[in-house]
Structure formats: structure tokens, C-alpha cells
Write a protein that holds these residues in place. Structure first.
Motif, mmCIF file in Angstrom:
data_model
loop_
_atom_site.group_PDB
_atom_site.id
_atom_site.type_symbol
_atom_site.label_atom_id
_atom_site.label_comp_id
_atom_site.label_asym_id
_atom_site.label_seq_id
_atom_site.Cartn_x
_atom_site.Cartn_y
_atom_site.Cartn_z
ATOM 1 N N LEU A 78 -20.687 -42.008 24.946
ATOM 2 C CA LEU A 78 -19.882 -41.198 24.331
ATOM 3 C C LEU A 78 -18.576 -42.139 23.549
ATOM 4 C CD1 LEU A 78 -18.537 -38.304 23.507
ATOM 5 C CD2 LEU A 78 -17.205 -38.374 25.990
ATOM 6 N N LYS A 79 -18.342 -41.957 22.790
ATOM 7 C CA LYS A 79 -17.360 -42.850 21.728
ATOM 8 C C LYS A 79 -15.978 -42.132 21.968
ATOM 9 C CE LYS A 79 -18.419 -45.179 18.446
ATOM 10 N NZ LYS A 79 -18.836 -45.843 17.156
ATOM 11 N N ASP A 81 -14.129 -41.242 19.821
ATOM 12 C CA ASP A 81 -13.992 -40.244 18.502
ATOM 13 C C ASP A 81 -14.646 -39.143 18.855
ATOM 14 O OD1 ASP A 81 -16.591 -41.190 18.078
ATOM 15 O OD2 ASP A 81 -16.012 -41.883 15.969
ATOM 16 N N GLY A 82 -15.330 -38.970 20.027
ATOM 17 C CA GLY A 82 -16.309 -37.698 20.462
ATOM 18 C C GLY A 82 -17.485 -37.740 19.899
ATOM 19 N N THR A 83 -17.972 -38.940 19.250
ATOM 20 C CA THR A 83 -19.572 -39.083 18.757
ATOM 21 C C THR A 83 -20.376 -39.499 19.998
ATOM 22 O OG1 THR A 83 -18.961 -41.037 17.972
ATOM 23 C CG2 THR A 83 -19.089 -39.150 16.398
ATOM 24 N N VAL A 84 -21.464 -39.238 19.897
ATOM 25 C CA VAL A 84 -22.554 -39.318 20.984
ATOM 26 C C VAL A 84 -23.690 -40.435 20.389
ATOM 27 C CG1 VAL A 84 -24.144 -38.485 22.706
ATOM 28 C CG2 VAL A 84 -21.898 -37.418 22.281
ATOM 29 N N VAL A 85 -23.945 -41.360 21.128
ATOM 30 C CA VAL A 85 -24.976 -42.272 20.719
ATOM 31 C C VAL A 85 -25.909 -42.266 21.586
ATOM 32 C CG1 VAL A 85 -25.560 -44.728 19.938
ATOM 33 C CG2 VAL A 85 -23.171 -43.722 19.179
ATOM 34 N N VAL A 97 -29.822 -37.159 19.041
ATOM 35 C CA VAL A 97 -28.584 -36.390 19.201
ATOM 36 C C VAL A 97 -28.328 -35.116 18.187
ATOM 37 C CG1 VAL A 97 -25.983 -36.576 19.175
ATOM 38 C CG2 VAL A 97 -27.420 -38.529 20.232
ATOM 39 N N SER A 99 -27.474 -32.874 15.410
ATOM 40 C CA SER A 99 -26.610 -32.950 14.163
ATOM 41 C C SER A 99 -25.324 -32.251 14.487
ATOM 42 C CB SER A 99 -27.157 -32.805 12.772
ATOM 43 O OG SER A 99 -27.633 -31.434 12.856
ATOM 44 N N LEU A 101 -22.855 -32.684 16.509
ATOM 45 C CA LEU A 101 -22.149 -32.917 17.628
ATOM 46 C C LEU A 101 -21.189 -34.306 17.549
ATOM 47 C CD1 LEU A 101 -21.853 -32.420 20.617
ATOM 48 C CD2 LEU A 101 -23.763 -34.032 21.056
ATOM 49 N N SER A 102 -19.930 -33.693 17.503
ATOM 50 C CA SER A 102 -18.810 -34.564 17.312
ATOM 51 C C SER A 102 -17.803 -34.496 18.112
ATOM 52 C CB SER A 102 -18.702 -34.739 15.745
ATOM 53 O OG SER A 102 -17.846 -33.381 15.301
ATOM 54 N N LYS A 118 -18.738 -30.279 25.290
ATOM 55 C CA LYS A 118 -17.835 -30.178 24.106
ATOM 56 C C LYS A 118 -16.374 -29.991 24.476
ATOM 57 C CE LYS A 118 -19.928 -27.911 20.834
ATOM 58 N NZ LYS A 118 -20.967 -27.276 20.021
#
Length: 166
Positions: A78-79, A81-85, A97, A99, A101-102, A118
Motif C-alpha cells: 500500500l502506497k 497515496d492510497g494505491t495498491v501494488v 489489483v 481498477s 482501487l485508489s 478502503k
């Protein structure tokens, strides 16, 4: 340990107990089936142990990580900025992941699935759904924490109750 150092023991068949000598400043640790992942204080990620399915190959340029999770043969980050890798074995879609999901606030993994909490207190799960572990109960909200097991998913609600499925 208070100084950010690690002590590892147990099965070392894949080198998962052979922590890199230069590793320091660890903020968080996660263990998968045969690999380890460390989140360093600077927001970068280090891995060791098995890399049979790419679970130990950190994506180039990955930084700004605030949380990590290790599954069977996959890794999720989890970054800030709320993005997931996600990376590693993707035979069940556990590294694909969803699409859009941010706004993640927490990530977790099971053997072959991944989960994200979230910011609105809802969650999403993806990957293997053999036992229904990705079927988030309809209307589930107010989630404060998520976790995954081999083939199940758990959520801790704001009122202290636990909801499990899979």
C-alpha cells in the motif's frame, strides 16, 4: 527489536531466514509461504527467500510504501497515496489489483487472495475465490481492520465484532 533489527528462525529451505546483511531501518515485516518482505523506514521494500514466482522481485521504482502483506507466492504493498501494488504469482488473479482501487488504508493477503480496506470503511478482495474468501458480505461497512488466512477473510468492525467468511 526496538532498533529496527530482525531475528529470524525456522525452516530455511528457500533462504527465508537469510536476511540480507545490509538490511536495517525496518518498520514492518511480513512473511509469506517461503519469502519475507520488509518495509523500511524510508518507504522502500526489501525481500528475501523464494522468488520462484516473482514474489521477491520488487517492482522497479517502488517507493512511498506505508504497509506490506505477503501471501503464498505474492506480495502486496500500500502506497502513501492510497494505491495498491501487487507482484508475484498471479495464477488466481491475486496480483491483478481491481481498477479504480485508489483509496486503500490497509492491505492483507491470504494464500491465494488479497484484500484492501478502503478509506470509507468498506473492503474489496480479489484472487482465488474457491471457498468464497473474496465474497465480501453485502452491506459490510464500518470495517477498521482486515486480515486474510489460507482461504478465509476476516474483518474487525468498529464496534469490536469480527465478521469472517471463506
Amino acid at each position: 527489536m526496538n532498533d529496527g533489527s530482525l531475528v529470524l528462525w525456522g525452516d530455511n529451505s528457500y533462504g527465508q531466514c537469510n536476511m540480507p546483511a545490509s538490511l536495517s531501518g525496518v518498520a514492518q515485516l511480513a512473511a509469506g509461504y517461503s519469502h519475507h518482505v520488509a518495509l523500511k523506514n524510508d518507504g522502500t521494500v526489501a525481500t528475501w527467500g523464494s522468488n520462484r514466482a516473482g514474489e521477491g522481485t520488487v517492482p522497479a521504482g517502488l517507493s512511498g510504501v506505508t504497509q506490506i502483506a505477503a501471501g503464498g507466492q505474492h506480495t502486496v504493498a500500500l502506497k502513501h497515496d492510497g494505491t495498491v501494488v501487487a507482484w508475484g504469482y498471479n495464477g488466481y488473479g491475486q496480483c491483478t489489483v481491481p481498477s479504480g482501487l485508489s483509496i486503500g488504508t490497509q492491505v492483507a493477503t491470504g494464500e491465494r487472495h488479497a484484500i484492501a480496506l478502503k478509506s470509507d470503511g468498506t473492503m474489496i478482495a480479489w484472487g482465488s475465490n474457491t471457498y468464497g474468501q473474496c465474497d465480501v458480505p453485502s452491506g459490510l461497512s464500518g470495517v477498521h481492520q482486515v486480515t486474510g488466512g489460507g482461504y478465509q477473510t476476516d474483518s474487525l468492525q468498529g464496534d469490536g465484532t469480527v465478521v469472517e467468511w471463506g
